[in-house]
Structures are given as structure tokens and as C-alpha cells.
Design an enzyme around this catalytic site. Structure first.
Site, short mmCIF file in Angstrom:
data_model
loop_
_atom_site.label_atom_id
_atom_site.label_comp_id
_atom_site.label_asym_id
_atom_site.label_seq_id
_atom_site.Cartn_x
_atom_site.Cartn_y
_atom_site.Cartn_z
N ASP A 222 0.91 -1.35 -0.03
CA ASP A 222 0.06 0.08 -0.01
C ASP A 222 0.84 1.28 -0.01
OD1 ASP A 222 -1.89 2.10 0.50
OD2 ASP A 222 -3.06 0.67 1.76
N HIS A 319 -8.39 -1.00 -9.23
CA HIS A 319 -8.28 -0.21 -8.31
C HIS A 319 -6.85 0.52 -8.46
CE1 HIS A 319 -8.29 2.26 -4.55
NE2 HIS A 319 -6.86 1.97 -4.14
#
Length: 411
Positions: A222, A319
Site C-alpha cells: 500500500d 483499483h
């Protein structure tokens, strides 16, 4: 032989020179064998001795490397606090943060972190939209602080959203982080009350063989596409320019805007997907973070590449594809989140996810267009829920003779 206990100040004074020895001992799983002169107490490890300066052009905690523990808190001013009370509080908070980030004790110290060094402690302060009406400073409120638009994926709890004042605390030691939170809460007594508070964590420093981008609770790397300080346009993307710029008041010079979202991850549903399905939702390999189109974690996505079936290798609703700057007019966010876990419900479903914090010079050109696009068709949306939200103006750093927000409150 009897030895006298080390004061925290004395211990910190030796930490810089002795940090390497402490780190080697920690890696070996033993106790450091190098003693301080005249004392058998081992030195701090490198992790404990690391200091992040409180004073500077920008507030710490924005470009600082993510720490392993974090607390986010919002405070509301009491009705009679006003501008004068707010200024006194920011002055107290700045003095407390200055001492704690240097590893020094504060008045009425609770001894929670007495044995630890500063552990990369950072404390960051911001102002919410409502702060300006409560202090009579509506005419100095930045236009960029206008409330965020509603998004279809929002399920926001107003009790855990917004606030007059916002505090972000990060440290590589849980006791150091909590000690700072407790000290700031005590400083606020009689002036402001806690509106909401959230606890987060990241991977601990030194837990991997080499420095790596952190993973979230879905197991995904992330923050790969974060803007980097060495990039030519980093400052203009993340920070308000000196003088305040065309749209920002002068007191926001060298500051930034923080969007804070509590994002619940529906982990039971996510974990029912196969790894291949998860990777198609994100558009990246789970093990390395590399795009599905090949390369390493930092390799750009090849949006035109198709598979044997003629379909894009990175799905149109992945995403990574939807959120990338190239598909959002260059909008870029400096993501600096913490994970959270607040237990399980009666069915055993984890209340866990991401305390999403992103930084930008202008949220209307940063977070808002990206989130609007994600809201319209992100494959990740069925597996997350936005449960709390806040937008805060975070002024630039202060000098030793000032305090955070002085230019606003005394200008």
C-alpha cells in the site's frame, strides 16, 4: 555491584553513539554487551534513539517515514475557549510536542515512556472547518477547507468525523505514542474535549530484511505510487507554496491539507476471493506489488497491454488503474495511512481496516477527483466501507520561539 538508575535525559544523551551496538544486539536476540561509562545499563537501540525534529519549515509527520504506532484524534473547543483559548492551547501543545519528540519529560509526567527514547515520535496539528467559526476567524478560513462532497460509498458516522482541531501522533514505540496522546489530552483540559480518537499500527521498524513498502490488512502493498521528495513537482503537489499561493491565506504557507478516512475492510468477503481474483481487483501482484503487466513494484502499469483473450491485462475497473495520477488529470496524493483493528462483532466479523491519511496542496485537485472516480466504478468498492471522514488544514512548521498556528491566531 549496585548501579543507579539512568535518567531518561542521560540515557538519550548516549543513544546516538551507542545506537549501532544496540541494533546489533537486538538482531542477535540478546542484550547489548556494551555498557555506558560507569553504568551497566545497555544503550538504547537505534529504533529507540531516532529523533524527528519538531521545528522546521513543514510539520513533521507528513514526509516522515511511517511509524509502527499511531493515534489520530480530533478535539472540539469548549464554548468559552474562543481565539485566545485556542492560541494558549496550541502554545501548550507545541511546547509539549517539542519536549516529547526530543525524548524529554513534560510536567506531570506519568512515566509511561520513562525507559524509552523518542522512537521517531512526531506530533502534527491541524484545523477543521468548524475551528474558524468557533474562534471568530471565518474570514481567514481557506477555501480549500470547504466540506468534502458526499460519495455514494460513504457510510459516515458524524460522531467520528470532522472536529475543530486534529492531532496525528506517530512513533515506533507504542508506549511513547500513548504517552504523547495522554499528555496532549491533559494539556487540553479546560479548553477542548476529545471528539473522537482512533488507534493505528504499521509493520514495526526492522521487521523485514530490507526496507519495504508497508502492507495493509488485505495483504496488499500500500503506497507504491506515492509522490517522492526527489520528484521535481513533489513540493507543489503536497505543500502550499511560500506566501500562501493564489488560493490559500498566507498563514498556510508551507502547510498541507490532510484528508482522514476510517475505511472498514470487509475482510471475510475479501478473503473468499482467490489470490488471482484479488490481484485483478487491485491490478497488481500480491507478492511483489508489481503490475499485472509485469516488472517490479515501481514499474508503470501498461494500460494498453492485452491478454490472449483480447482484454486488458489490468482490468478497466482495477483499483490501481482508476486511482493512478495519469487517469486523474495528474492528481496525486501522499498516502500515509495506519491499519486498525478494533475487535470483533458478535458474529466474529473483524472491525478492521485502514486509517487513511493523505496529504496534498489542494484537496479539490487531489483527493476529491480521485475519490469521485473510484466512487463510480472501483472493483475494490464492494470490499470496503468509508465510515468516518475529516478534512484539516495543517499549517507549516514553527520555529523554537513560536508555536503551530501562530500566524493564524495572532496575525
Amino acid at each position: 555491584m549496585t548501579t543507579s538508575p539512568l535518567s531518561r535525559r542521560r540515557l538519550l544523551g548516549t543513544a546516538g553513539a551507542a545506537g549501532a551496538a544496540g541494533l546489533v544486539a537486538g538482531a542477535a536476540g540478546g542484550v547489548a554487551g556494551t555498557a555506558l561509562a560507569g553504568d551497566d545499563t545497555p544503550p538504547l537501540s537505534t529504533v529507540g534513539s531516532t529523533t524527528v525534529m519538531f521545528h522546521g519549515k513543514h510539520q513533521a509527520g507528513i514526509t516522515t517515514a511511517p511509524q509502527s504506532r499511531g493515534h489520530l484524534a480530533a478535539f472540539d473547543l469548549l464554548p468559552d475557549a474562543g481565539r485566545k483559548g485556542a492560541a494558549a492551547l496550541l502554545r501548550r501543545w507545541s511546547r509539549t510536542a517539542e519536549r516529547l519528540t526530543a525524548g524529554r519529560a513534560v510536567a506531570d509526567d506519568t512515566a509511561i515512556a520513562l525507559d524509552a527514547g523518542p522512537s521517531s515520535l512526531t506530533v502534527t496539528f491541524g484545523f477543521g472547518h468548524s475551528f474558524f467559526s468557533r474562534t471568530g476567524l471565518e474570514d481567514r478560513r481557506p477555501a480549500a477547507l470547504d466540506p468534502l462532497p458526499a460519495f455514494s460509498s460513504d457510510a459516515l458516522d458524524p460522531r467520528r468525523s470532522n472536529g475543530d482541531l486534529w492531532v496525528q501522533i506517530g512513533a515506533d514505540d507504542a508506549l511513547v505514542a500513548f504517552n504523547a496522546l495522554r499528555a496532549l489530552q491533559k494539556d487540553a483540559a479546560g479548553t477542548a474535549r476529545v471528539r473522537w480518537q482512533m488507534n493505528g499500527f504499521n509493520r514495526s521498524a526492522g521487521a523485514t530484511a530490507r526496507p519495504m513498502t508497508t502492507r495493509n490488512l488485505m495483504g496488499q502493498i500500500d503506497g507504491t505510487r506515492n509522490p517522492r521528495p526527489e520528484e521535481a513537482d513533489f513540493e507543489q503537489r503536497v505543500f502550499v507554496p511560500g506566501g500562501g499561493g493564489a488560493k490559500d491565506p498566507e498563514w498556510m504557507a508551507h502547510g498541507s491539507y490532510a484528508v482522514v478516512r476510517r475505511i472498514r475492510m470487509l475482510l471475510d468477503d475479501w478473503e473468499e476471493l482467490s489470490r488471482e481474483e484479488q490481484e485483478r481487483v487491485i491490478g497488481r501482484r500480491k507478492d511483489t506489488g508489481a503490475p499485472l503487466t509485469g516488472g517490479t513494484e515501481t514499474t508503470p502499469l501498461d494500460l494498453e497491454k492485452t491478454g490472449p483473450d483480447g482484454r486488458p491485462v489490468v482490468p478497466a475497473n482495477a483499483h490501481a488503474r482508476i486511482s493512478m495520477p495519469e487517469t486523474n488529470g495528474g492528481a496525486a496524493l501522499l498516502r500515509r495511512p495506519f491499519s486498525f483493528h478494533d475487535g470483533f462483532d458478535e458474529k466474529g466479523v473483524p472491525d478492521a481496516g485502514l486509517l487513511f491519511v493523505c496529504w496534498q496542496a489542494d484537496p479539490l485537485r487531489g483527493f476529491v477527483p480521485v475519490q469521485r472516480k473510484l466512487d463510480r466504478g472501483d472493483a475494490l468498492s464492494p470490499f470496503i466501507r468509508h465510515e468516518a471522514s475529516g478534512l484539516f488544514a495543517v499549517p507549516g512548521g514553527c520555529q523554537p520561539d513560536g508555536y503551530v498556528g501562530r500566524e493564524l491566531l495572532e496575525g
